[in-house]
Design an enzyme around this catalytic site. Structure first.
Site, mmCIF file in Angstrom:
data_model
loop_
_atom_site.group_PDB
_atom_site.id
_atom_site.type_symbol
_atom_site.label_atom_id
_atom_site.label_comp_id
_atom_site.label_asym_id
_atom_site.label_seq_id
_atom_site.Cartn_x
_atom_site.Cartn_y
_atom_site.Cartn_z
ATOM 1 C CB SER A 163 5.164 -1.515 2.792
ATOM 2 O OG SER A 163 4.727 -2.521 3.671
ATOM 3 C CB THR A 193 1.667 3.535 0.672
ATOM 4 O OG1 THR A 193 1.117 2.225 0.481
ATOM 5 C CG2 THR A 193 1.134 4.475 -0.395
ATOM 6 N N GLY A 194 3.655 2.933 2.928
ATOM 7 C CA GLY A 194 4.131 2.061 3.990
ATOM 8 C C GLY A 194 3.635 2.480 5.352
#
Length: 402
Positions: free
Chosen positions: A110, A350-351
């Site tokens: 993401s 963040t992802g």
């Protein structure tokens, strides 16, 4: 960081809360001016000792991810435009025991949203669209009640649209779900309309603008809007507007290629029969919400340029950083999370993608950036993993005394 979510990583709400737990307080660690003469020599020695201590603390915090169940971790911290520390821990391949490459590439999940939001805001600055345009105006007939949902609400997750990754088979959690995914959906080429139908088959979380809920569907639509406005793919726009101008040579946004190009650590899922390599899969399922691949150095360069105003005009950057009511933790703007640390405000994202979890953030004053990629595997020590994440955040943002 969660060791179970495949496409979303740890939920955005939980990650924002993790940063919020860091609290506020001391000033950020920054390079101080060096005085002249013998005092300069003493100051230089102290600075060198402090940097050595900081690098040691960062490497220790990175190793903690591996000690609590990850197969690999890589990170970088930059201060005043220079790499202060680059680290790696664990192994790239569980079969061969090969060490993690020094400049490993990884799936950024993401964090891709920040790239996509940047392009949308550039188009807004060029007056090719407006943040107050409705989805119905931009993509007629794409979603029910599209006339009540604005582009702004897509970017800040206040649209109420259901996350398509919540649909069965998209984001495996249990061993049974993983085995089903491995047997077929892993290689399936998803069309945007196919993913969108998974979201619109369910009732919205809430009326547009009446709440906040992280949803990958919002950025699936943002990618479709970029393509409608420009006549080219959203990947091409990200490449031409962000990746190439910044010289991010190790950053790509693939179409359907399952590979992670260049040196990288493998991603795995732990099943009862042992580890399964899930590095390769068809990334179409992640859409414009999470398809990117990058390195720690490239992500730090990107967030420094973004927060520093190199990619957006002041008005558009202010829109990106405008917090949305109801978002957890430090808050959420447009493709940008606010992180309140003991040493001040950081902006980033963040992802998560199968086998990979990522975080990147830069200080609001532009002086410090950090990035992290972890390959989660064994979630037995979940509390230890959370402590490792919090410790890394604090150390990377503020230094060993942060």
């Amino acid at each position: 960081m969660s060791r179970t979510r495949a496409l979303g990583g740890r939920s955005a709400a939980a990650l924002l809360a993790a940063f919020a737990l860091l609290g506020t307080g001391t000033a950020a660690s920054q390079a101080a001016p060096v005085p002249q003469g013998s005092a300069a020599e003493t100051s230089t020695a102290r600075t060198s000792a402090a940097q050595t201590s900081e690098r040691t603390a960062l490497q220790k915090s990175l190793q903690a991810f591996v000690d609590t169940g990850a197969t690999a971790a890589v990170g970088e911290v930059r201060q005043d435009g220079r790499a202060l520390w680059r680290g790696r821990a664990g192994v790239a391949d569980l079969t061969t025991g090969e060490p993690v490459p020094a400049h490993a590439r990884f799936r950024i999940g993401s964090v891709t949203k920040t790239f996509v939001a940047t392009v949308v805001l550039q188009l807004a600055g060029e007056r090719r669209l407006s943040l107050d345009d409705t989805v119905e105006h931009l993509l007629p007939g794409a979603v029910p009640n599209g006339g009540g949902i604005t582009l702004r609400q897509l970017l800040n997750h206040s649209s109420g649209l259901v996350d398509y990754t919540d649909a069965p088979g998209i984001d495996p959690q249990t061993e049974e779900q993983w085995r089903t995914w491995l047997a077929g959906p892993r290689w399936h080429t998803y069309q945007p309309a196919e993913l969108l139908a998974l979201a619109t088959a369910r009732a919205p979380y809430f009326p547009p603008g009446q709440g906040w809920h992280y949803s990958n569907t919002n950025y699936l639509l943002a990618g479709m809007i970029i393509e409608k406005i420009t006549g080219t793919t959203w990947q091409q726009e990200v490449d031409e507007r962000v990746i190439q101008p910044l010289g991010l040579r190790d950053t790509t946004v693939p179409d359907v290629s399952p590979r992670v190009p260049g040196p990288h650590a493998h991603g795995y899922v732990k099943l009862s029969t042992g580890p399964v390599d899930i590095t390769e899969f068809n990334p179409s399922v992640t859409s414009a919400a999470g398809r990117g691949i990058s390195t720690a150095a490239d992500l730090n360069r990107f967030v420094a340029a973004l927060v520093g105003g190199e990619l957006l005009e002041p008005a558009q950057l202010a829109e990106m950083e405008r917090l949305t009511p109801g978002a957890p933790g430090g808050g959420y703007g447009m493709g940008l999370m606010r992180f309140d640390t003991p040493c001040g405000v950081f902006w980033g994202h963040t992802g998560g993608a199968p086998g990979y979890e990522t975080a990147v953030a830069g200080s609001a004053d532009g002086r410090r950036q950090f990035s992290l990629s972890v390959n989660p595997y064994d979630n037995t020590d979940a509390d230890g993993g959370r402590r490792a994440f919090t410790t890394f955040l604090r150390t990377a943002a503020c230094g060993p005394t942060g």
